[in-house]
Design an enzyme around this catalytic site. Structure first.
Site, PDB file in Angstrom:
ATOM      1  N   GLU A 138      14.945   2.335  -5.328  1.00  0.00           N
ATOM      2  CA  GLU A 138      14.247   1.458  -4.385  1.00  0.00           C
ATOM      3  C   GLU A 138      15.159   0.493  -3.634  1.00  0.00           C
ATOM      4  O   GLU A 138      14.834   0.070  -2.519  1.00  0.00           O
ATOM      5  CB  GLU A 138      13.145   0.701  -5.132  1.00  0.00           C
ATOM      6  CG  GLU A 138      12.143   1.720  -5.667  1.00  0.00           C
ATOM      7  CD  GLU A 138      11.062   1.154  -6.561  1.00  0.00           C
ATOM      8  OE1 GLU A 138      10.095   0.631  -6.024  1.00  0.00           O
ATOM      9  OE2 GLU A 138      11.194   1.270  -7.796  1.00  0.00           O
TER      10      GLU A 138
ATOM     11  N   LEU B 109      25.075   8.236 -12.009  1.00  0.00           N
ATOM     12  CA  LEU B 109      25.097   9.449 -12.826  1.00  0.00           C
ATOM     13  C   LEU B 109      25.585  10.647 -12.026  1.00  0.00           C
ATOM     14  O   LEU B 109      26.164  11.585 -12.583  1.00  0.00           O
ATOM     15  CB  LEU B 109      23.694   9.741 -13.370  1.00  0.00           C
ATOM     16  CG  LEU B 109      23.189   8.755 -14.433  1.00  0.00           C
ATOM     17  CD1 LEU B 109      21.746   9.068 -14.806  1.00  0.00           C
ATOM     18  CD2 LEU B 109      24.073   8.786 -15.674  1.00  0.00           C
TER      19      LEU B 109
HETATM   20 MO1  MOS Z   1       7.989   2.774  -6.949  1.00  0.00          MO
HETATM   21  S1  MOS Z   1       7.074   1.900  -5.320  1.00  0.00           S
HETATM   22  O1  MOS Z   1       7.700   1.621  -8.149  1.00  0.00           O
HETATM   23  O2  MOS Z   1       7.200   4.233  -7.180  1.00  0.00           O
END
Ligand code: MOS
Length: 731
Positions: A690, A615
């Site tokens: 993540e 984005l």
């Molecule tokens: Mo993340 S560890 O799912 O905030």
């Protein structure tokens, strides 16, 4: 109609909240001081034993102190429904410590709260509370506790139960080449810049909480159920969060304790955790021990995989670090089995920490793949390519979009992988041993139902609201871009606001799902508002932002009610989901190791990701880069040291708990492949919060092996381990 302006989506727009943060106008939870009664300060009293019960608390000296307004303990705490415990199902709902009984289950558990007119008085008061205990024998030894490892109860925990596919692990027996190794990762703790903080204020039956949280509506639900009050009476506000990473994804004891204390003193109360309190009363990542077995043909075709994970949890609640999860998805193995087991220790309950499961799991699996490559004499990249998963291995579902092959190709080329001499200790530069390692990164793509509302404001701008969070990830900025794109307006005419439980509901900012969940809802709301505006010629024909704004102001002025539209978006139910969706990446790392001192430097990381459309290229690449930096810490530095005698953390501070600083980080070259995953959502995006911390630890461990010939299977790879002089638990 004029030519459409270039879409703001994907542009490297500066953070729209950047200036507010730089000048200190951005208000974090602890910055709020509600009126009219003056704010007071709360400090936790914590247990100093790891197991047993409180026999007596002498609060007289604290209560006699000037400025101390309340010492809240089990003696005078209000009784809560269900003793205050897990009013919301785990993992969102925690087994909190709310002064409902005399049990002590870990060192540092909250056993009281001192409230005073100043922070100093509260701190001094807390120090003067005298506690006597009946101490029991705590279990603090992971190795010993392993004897009673158990499968987590179904339902209440995060992560996969045992799985088996094809012929399961028995197919291993027939494999011509077999490799088995055990990898371990230590307890670690998140430590965002902003520690957990809550300000609680009551107006009659109504509670307002300014809380540093990844989930405003989750706090509202959990706190109302825990206190036994109506959800309509709880208002949660969280406009800025100074980092979450999973530790602010659940409601911990201090949030409810702040509310209890504020009700008791009849004044607003602020409770901010001190840095050492980031170890204990709130969770970190659990320790893992992972046995990986790979069975393959001599040509390097995987036949079977087995991944058995043991992780620790508290004595009173199950939390699973689902390290076996990536193994169910990363390569094409016709047969496989994974298990997860837990061991109970007398510590606080661990929790989600950036890429729970994938960060620890890819370390083990990607090191095992490297070990197999050496066993077979095959290039590690080749081994991965010849086991490429064209569909999700255990379900057989096609991927919504997967461009991992492109990632391998692009990153390998930029890194110069073809120039690598695979022999360990063969590449040197002056006194340094040089090592090149690689690994695959992966993280699942999640999304959940989300809502948004777009309103044409009297000043000719559009205000878009969603009760989501910006935990430093850039939600304000990217949602402004999504809204402007859908409205056909320049970003200056759009304002996006979030972080309030009275706004249209959105999911928690965890599991990398904010952008992919909230983005489509924002888009839907803005398209609906645009539709309502559609027939107004003046707006359509305006030449520039100024003219557009005047035209919109005129439209707004002519209405008795503001023109507004709601938008909603939700993923199909799991069984209606034709695709498996996951993100991937290829990570290459160079290390330099001093052969005498074992010092490890990381001059260069090259990574390319398949994560759908970005984005915002600036915040997006920065997000991935941040994950890689944390990966360097996870691989080489981070470890929370549990004192086996007391159950306290020996290095509960940022002086002795090591994280990378700028001088530890070399060149990081991050790119994404061109991709548009519209099978996953209308914006073609997948989450990126993540994945950056996955794969990187394996790439670094593999690079250390290449440099030194030392296969270190225990994180962190400290210099003694790199030299092979440390006791290596699994050599
Ligand atoms: Mo993340 S560890 O799912 O905030």
């Amino acid at each position: 109609m004029n030519e459409a302006p270039a879409s703001p989506i994907g542009q490297p727009l500066d953070r729209v909240d950047g200036a507010a943060k730089v000048v200190g106008r951005a208000t974090y939870a602890g910055d709020f001081a509600p009126q009219p009664a003056s704010l007071c300060h709360a400090v936790l009293v914590q247990s100093t034993i790891a197991n047993g019960r409180v026999v007596r608390m002498d609060t007289g000296a604290a209560e006699a102190m000037p400025g101390v307004l309340l010492v809240l303990t089990q003696r005078n705490a209000p009784a809560l429904p269900q003793k205050g415990r897990a009013a919301v199902k785990p993992p969102a709902g925690r087994e909190m410590s709310l002064l409902q009984d005399d049990a002590v289950r870990y060192n540092g558990e909250p056993i009281g709260v001192v409230v005073a007119d100043t922070l100093e008085h509260a701190l001094e008061g807390a120090a003067r509370v005298r506690v006597s205990y009946a101490a029991g024998q705590p279990e603090l030894d992971f190795e010993r506790a392993k004897a009673s490892a158990y499968p987590p109860k179904a339902g209440g925990t995060h992560g996969p139960a045992d799985k088996s596919w094809g012929e399961g692990a028995s197919a291993m027996d027939g494999a011509p080449v077999r490799l088995a190794a055990t990898y371990t990762t230590p307890m670690v703790h998140h430590n965002p810049m902003e520690a957990h903080a809550t300000v609680a204020s009551w107006q009659g039956p109504k509670l307002t909480l300014w809380d540093s949280t990844q989930h405003v509506s989750g706090v509202k639900e959990t706190v109302s159920k825990t206190l036994g009050i109506s959800a309509d009476d709880v208002h949660v506000i969280s406009p800025y969060v100074g980092g979450g990473f999973g530790c602010k994804g659940s409601v911990w004891s201090h949030v409810v304790l702040a509310a209890m204390a504020a009700r008791q003193v009849g004044r607003p109360v602020k409770l901010v955790l001190e840095r050492p309190q980031m170890w204990g009363p709130v969770g970190g990542r659990p320790r893992t021990e992972q046995k990986v077995e790979l069975g393959a043909t001599r040509e390097g075709k995987l036949i079977a995989v087995r991944h058995d994970v043991i992780s620790h949890t508290s004595s009173f609640e199950d939390f699973v670090e689902p390290s076996a999860q990536p193994t169910q998805a990363l390569y094409s193995y016709p047969n496989g089995a994974t298990t997860q087991r837990l061991v109970k220790l007398n510590v606080g309950t661990p929790t989600f920490q950036r890429a729970p499961g994938e960060s620890t799991g890819t370390f083990a699996l990607e090191c095992a793949m490297d070990e197999l490559a050496y066993r077979l004499g095959i290039d590690p990249l080749e081994l991965r390519l010849s086991n490429y998963a064209e569909a999700e291995p255990d379900s057989g579902k096609p991927w919504s979009s997967k461009k991992l092959r492109e990632c391998y190709r692009q990153a390998a080329q930029r890194f110069g992988w073809s120039r690598r001499n695979p022999v360990p200790r063969s590449m040197c530069d002056g006194p340094w041993l040089v090592g090149w390692g690689m690994a695959t990164a992966t993280y699942p793509a999640h999304r959940a139902a989300a809502n948004a509302r777009a309103t044409l404001m009297p000043d000719g701008t559009v205000l878009v609201l969603s009760g989501t969070q910006d935990i430093g990830t850039g939600t304000y900025t990217v949602m402004t871009q999504v809204a402007a794109d859908a409205l056909g307006l320049p970003v200056e005419l759009v304002r996006f606001d979030l972080g309030d439980s009275t706004m249209p509901q959105a999911p928690g900012s965890g599991g990398s799902m904010t952008a992919a969940s909230v983005g489509p809802a924002v888009r839907a709301a803005c398209l609906a508002l645009r539709e309502k505006l559609g027939h107004e010629r003046a707006w359509q024909e305006a030449k520039d932002a100024g003219a557009q704004r005047s035209a919109l102001r005129a439209i707004a002025a002519g209405r008795p009610e503001p023109l507004a539209a709601d938008g909603q978006d939700a993923p199909p139910a799991n069984d209606k989901q034709p695709y498996a969706t996951r993100s991937f990446g290829a990570v290459f790392a160079e290390v330099r190791v001093d052969p005498d001192l074992g010092v490890i430097r990381v001059p260069r990381i090259v990574a390319t990701y398949s994560v759908g459309r970005l984005l915002n290229s600036k915040t997006g690449l920065s997000q991935l880069q941040g994950g890689l930096v944390w990966g360097v810490g996870m691989a080489l530095m981070e470890e929370s040291l549990l004192d086996p005698a007391t159950g306290r953390f020996e290095n509960a501070n940022l002086a002795e708990y090591h994280v990378p600083v700028n001088a530890d980080i070399g060149e990081i070259d991050v790119t994404v492949v061109d991709e548009d995953d519209t099978n996953f959502n209308s914006l073609g995006i997948r989450g990126i919060g993540e994945i950056g911390i996955t794969g990187i630890t394996g790439a670094l461990a593999n690079a250390v092996y290449h440099a030194t010939g030392q296969r270190v299977r225990d994180l962190p790879i400290t210099l003694d381990k790199a030299l092979g002089i440390a006791e290596n638990r699994n050599s």
